[in-house]
Design a protein around this motif. Sequence first.
Motif, PDB file in Angstrom:
ATOM      1  N   SER A 100       0.812  -1.213   0.000  1.00 11.92           N
ATOM      2  CA  SER A 100       0.000   0.000   0.000  1.00 11.92           C
ATOM      3  C   SER A 100       0.848   1.268   0.000  1.00 11.92           C
ATOM      4  CB  SER A 100      -0.935   0.014   1.209  1.00 11.92           C
ATOM      5  OG  SER A 100      -0.183  -0.031   2.411  1.00 11.92           O
ATOM      6  N   SER A 101       2.114   1.148   0.392  1.00 15.22           N
ATOM      7  CA  SER A 101       3.003   2.309   0.427  1.00 15.22           C
ATOM      8  C   SER A 101       4.244   2.052  -0.405  1.00 15.22           C
ATOM      9  CB  SER A 101       3.425   2.616   1.869  1.00 15.22           C
ATOM     10  OG  SER A 101       2.313   2.966   2.657  1.00 15.22           O
ATOM     11  N   THR A 102       4.667   3.076  -1.124  1.00 11.45           N
ATOM     12  CA  THR A 102       5.870   2.991  -1.934  1.00 11.45           C
ATOM     13  C   THR A 102       6.719   4.234  -1.743  1.00 11.45           C
ATOM     14  OG1 THR A 102       4.722   3.944  -3.848  1.00 11.45           O
ATOM     15  CG2 THR A 102       4.808   1.538  -3.705  1.00 11.45           C
ATOM     16  N   TYR A 103       7.965   4.122  -2.128  1.00 10.22           N
ATOM     17  CA  TYR A 103       8.929   5.210  -1.925  1.00 10.22           C
ATOM     18  C   TYR A 103       9.932   5.107  -3.063  1.00 10.22           C
ATOM     19  CZ  TYR A 103      12.866   7.592   0.493  1.00 10.22           C
ATOM     20  OH  TYR A 103      13.898   8.411   0.834  1.00 10.22           O
ATOM     21  N   PHE A 104      10.226   6.256  -3.689  1.00 16.11           N
ATOM     22  CA  PHE A 104      11.094   6.237  -4.867  1.00 16.11           C
ATOM     23  C   PHE A 104      12.210   7.261  -4.739  1.00 16.11           C
ATOM     24  CE2 PHE A 104       8.669   3.461  -7.544  1.00 16.11           C
ATOM     25  CZ  PHE A 104       7.360   3.608  -7.101  1.00 16.11           C
ATOM     26  N   ALA A 105      13.315   6.953  -5.371  1.00 16.63           N
ATOM     27  CA  ALA A 105      14.370   7.937  -5.529  1.00 16.63           C
ATOM     28  C   ALA A 105      13.873   9.017  -6.479  1.00 16.63           C
ATOM     29  CB  ALA A 105      15.621   7.274  -6.105  1.00 16.63           C
ATOM     30  N   ASP A 106      14.332  10.232  -6.273  1.00 16.39           N
ATOM     31  CA  ASP A 106      13.899  11.342  -7.120  1.00 16.39           C
ATOM     32  C   ASP A 106      14.215  11.085  -8.594  1.00 16.39           C
ATOM     33  OD1 ASP A 106      14.684  14.002  -4.730  1.00 16.39           O
ATOM     34  OD2 ASP A 106      12.926  12.710  -4.943  1.00 16.39           O
ATOM     35  N   SER A 107      15.291  10.386  -8.849  1.00 19.03           N
ATOM     36  CA  SER A 107      15.735  10.173 -10.227  1.00 19.03           C
ATOM     37  C   SER A 107      14.787   9.275 -11.028  1.00 19.03           C
ATOM     38  CB  SER A 107      17.138   9.558 -10.237  1.00 19.03           C
ATOM     39  OG  SER A 107      17.152   8.330  -9.525  1.00 19.03           O
TER      40      SER A 107
END
Length: 128
Positions: free
Chosen positions: A56-63
């Motif tokens: 349900s939650s995700t997190y990404f590098a800005d790139s």
Amino acid sequence: QVQLVESGGGLVQAGGSLRLSCTASGITFSRSVMGWFRQAPGKTREFVAAISRSGSSTYFADSVKGRFTVSRDNAKNTVYLLMNSLKPEDTAVYYCALRSQISGNTVLSSREDEYHYWGQGTQVTVSS
């Protein structure tokens, strides 16, 4: 023992897409935070994405934000990284990583030292 096996890498033209898969065994996958990292030639390994135990939650590098999507299928013990609008600078060996439930830490993180198990990597090459 815990094993992570990545697949789906290959050669693609700039602007194209690839989907990487990582299948885990030997551990309760559904209770494990998963991450993706990559290492380009001559560079240190860097964080790409992470996904919570439920997905349900995700997190990404800005790139990669806005171009990559991470998802998981707990019934198949598999996490996916869908990479769209690929650029030559995305060329790297991509690794999946797993944080065991034993840590009790469910916060999504970009820190390598917060993951306990790693796959062998799969090569992604983006041609210009």
